[in-house]
Design an enzyme around this catalytic site. Structure first.
Site, PDB file in Angstrom:
ATOM      1  N   LYS A 198      39.265  51.285  40.389  1.00  0.00           N
ATOM      2  CA  LYS A 198      40.428  50.717  39.706  1.00  0.00           C
ATOM      3  C   LYS A 198      40.254  50.904  38.206  1.00  0.00           C
ATOM      4  O   LYS A 198      39.265  50.449  37.620  1.00  0.00           O
ATOM      5  CB  LYS A 198      40.560  49.234  40.044  1.00  0.00           C
ATOM      6  CG  LYS A 198      41.720  48.574  39.318  1.00  0.00           C
ATOM      7  CD  LYS A 198      41.942  47.151  39.802  1.00  0.00           C
ATOM      8  CE  LYS A 198      43.036  46.488  38.986  1.00  0.00           C
ATOM      9  NZ  LYS A 198      43.307  45.115  39.434  1.00  0.00           N
ATOM     10  N   LYS A 250      43.310  53.364  42.329  1.00  0.00           N
ATOM     11  CA  LYS A 250      44.444  52.743  41.665  1.00  0.00           C
ATOM     12  C   LYS A 250      44.365  52.971  40.168  1.00  0.00           C
ATOM     13  O   LYS A 250      43.288  52.755  39.606  1.00  0.00           O
ATOM     14  CB  LYS A 250      44.418  51.241  41.971  1.00  0.00           C
ATOM     15  CG  LYS A 250      45.502  50.453  41.315  1.00  0.00           C
ATOM     16  CD  LYS A 250      45.303  48.995  41.580  1.00  0.00           C
ATOM     17  CE  LYS A 250      46.346  48.242  40.773  1.00  0.00           C
ATOM     18  NZ  LYS A 250      46.038  46.874  40.597  1.00  0.00           N
TER      19      LYS A 250
HETATM   20  C1  PBG Z   1      45.167  42.021  39.622  1.00  0.00           C
HETATM   21  C2  PBG Z   1      46.003  43.193  39.879  1.00  0.00           C
HETATM   22  C3  PBG Z   1      46.711  44.003  38.978  1.00  0.00           C
HETATM   23  C4  PBG Z   1      47.427  44.907  39.745  1.00  0.00           C
HETATM   24  C5  PBG Z   1      47.124  44.649  41.077  1.00  0.00           C
HETATM   25  N1  PBG Z   1      46.220  43.606  41.131  1.00  0.00           N
HETATM   26  C6  PBG Z   1      46.838  43.914  37.506  1.00  0.00           C
HETATM   27  C7  PBG Z   1      45.709  44.265  36.661  1.00  0.00           C
HETATM   28  O1  PBG Z   1      44.623  44.609  37.114  1.00  0.00           O
HETATM   29  O2  PBG Z   1      45.890  44.172  35.447  1.00  0.00           O
HETATM   30  C8  PBG Z   1      48.368  45.958  39.236  1.00  0.00           C
HETATM   31  C9  PBG Z   1      49.426  46.349  40.198  1.00  0.00           C
HETATM   32  C10 PBG Z   1      50.539  47.132  39.615  1.00  0.00           C
HETATM   33  O3  PBG Z   1      50.581  47.489  38.425  1.00  0.00           O
HETATM   34  O4  PBG Z   1      51.463  47.420  40.398  1.00  0.00           O
HETATM   35  N2  PBG Z   1      43.903  42.277  39.126  1.00  0.00           N
END
Ligand code: PBG
Length: 325
Positions: A198, A250
């Site tokens: 991520k 992601k």
């Molecule tokens: C929580 C989380 C996030 C997203 C999914 N889970 C935000 C982040 O990490 O700042 C992003 C999902 C999206 O942008 O569609 N940690």
């Protein structure tokens, strides 16, 4: 072995008709592959449109059962739940309360449609008053306290009936901590889908408005540097070693190289997350008449499969399933 050159080989032969193209198509996206993320807000009476994500709303918690039924009726088979909390504190403790929003959302969704795969996002940024994904200590997110709290949240979610736990906090050791906590609580059959690679991405911008978790600063001390590919593989391999059942990359489209490289290195199922910024770009470009939305969405989803994804998280999931592939 070399392919015969032109004119013996003519690659256009297999593209001559729709039926021929369908016969040789390598990947297909179906409803079985898709997970729809939704936002659920406590303490509101009406759905709140998310301006940065046209077509997405925050669902009032009390509408959740009927919304889940409607979503399932449209053919969606798996849901990712994000809570929009009014009960924030420094640690995000509402997320591990037995009657907190995570537990209530999971229970309501499972009660409404028991066969639906219900996946709570397991993180703290939606529940902390500072917006970070864990406990702050001396100006930094404290890794080892946060992973203990993630374990508590995962157990509460599994107690409430969660089918899959999806930790997205990017703490070191979070998969092992959650696996251990789940097993100790009698949930050894609940699988973990790790947000394993991520990135600290600006493509999450619209999500933060949608989930009400804007933060001062950034998440660069725990989410990955977008420039790093090898490190993304290390992150995912670590999560596999800690017991993850599914790995995720992601965001989606800008990181297909990571997905494809990971596909070569693991036998686990892989997920791709088409994030809020990707959704917004497609929606706004289509609204401006620049692209054909249906076609672009389908092309993007099949690109995830081509690169190696088995599962796809997409805010378009419900529409795509309704409209057909
Ligand atoms: C929580 C989380 C996030 C997203 C999914 N889970 C935000 C982040 O990490 O700042 C992003 C999902 C999206 O942008 O569609 N940690």
């Amino acid at each position: 072995m070399h392919a015969a050159p032109f004119p013996t080989t003519r690659l256009r032969r297999l593209r001559a008709t729709t039926a021929l193209r369908d016969l040789v198509r390598e990947n297909r996206v179906t409803a079985d592959d898709l997970i729809l993320p939704i936002f659920v807000e406590e303490g509101i009476d009406r759905p709140l449109p998310v301006d940065s994500m046209p077509g997405v709303e925050r669902i009032p918690e009390r509408h959740l059962p009927r919304e889940v039924e409607a979503i399932a009726r449209d053919g969606v088979r798996a849901l990712m739940l994000f809570g929009v909390s009014h009960s924030k504190d420094a640690a995000g403790s509402d997320a591990w309360r037995k009657d907190g929003l995570v537990a209530r959302m999971v229970r309501a969704a499972k009660d409404a449609v028991p066969e639906l795969v219900v996946i709570p996002d397991t993180c703290f940024c939606e529940y902390t008053d500072h917006g970070h994904c864990g406990v702050i200590d001396d100006g930094h997110v404290h890794n080892d306290i946060t992973i203990e709290n993630l374990g508590r949240q995962a157990v509460v979610a599994a107690d409430a009936g969660a089918d899959l736990i999806a930790p997205s906090a990017m703490m070191d050791g979070q998969i092992a901590a959650i696996r251990h906590a789940l097993d100790a609580a009698g949930h050894s059959n609940v699988p973990i889908m790790a947000y394993s690679s991520k990135f600290a991405s600006s493509f999450y911008g619209p999500f933060r408005a949608a989930a009400g978790c804007e933060l001062k600063g950034d998440r660069k001390t725990y989410q990955m540097d977008p420039a790093n590919g090898r490190e993304a593989l290390r992150e995912s391999m670590q999560d596999e070693a800690e017991g993850a059942d599914i790995l995720m990359v992601k965001p989606g489209l800008p990181y297909l190289d990571v997905l494809a490289r990971l596909r070569e290195r693991t036998l686990l199922p892989l997920a791709a997350y088409q994030v809020s910024g990707e959704y917004a770009m497609i929606r706004f470009a289509a609204a401006a008449g620049a692209i054909d939305e249906q076609a672009v969405v389908r092309e993007s989803l099949s690109a995830f499969k081509r690169a190696g994804a088995d599962l796809i998280l997409s805010y378009f999931a419900r529409e795509v399933i309704q409209e057909g592939f």
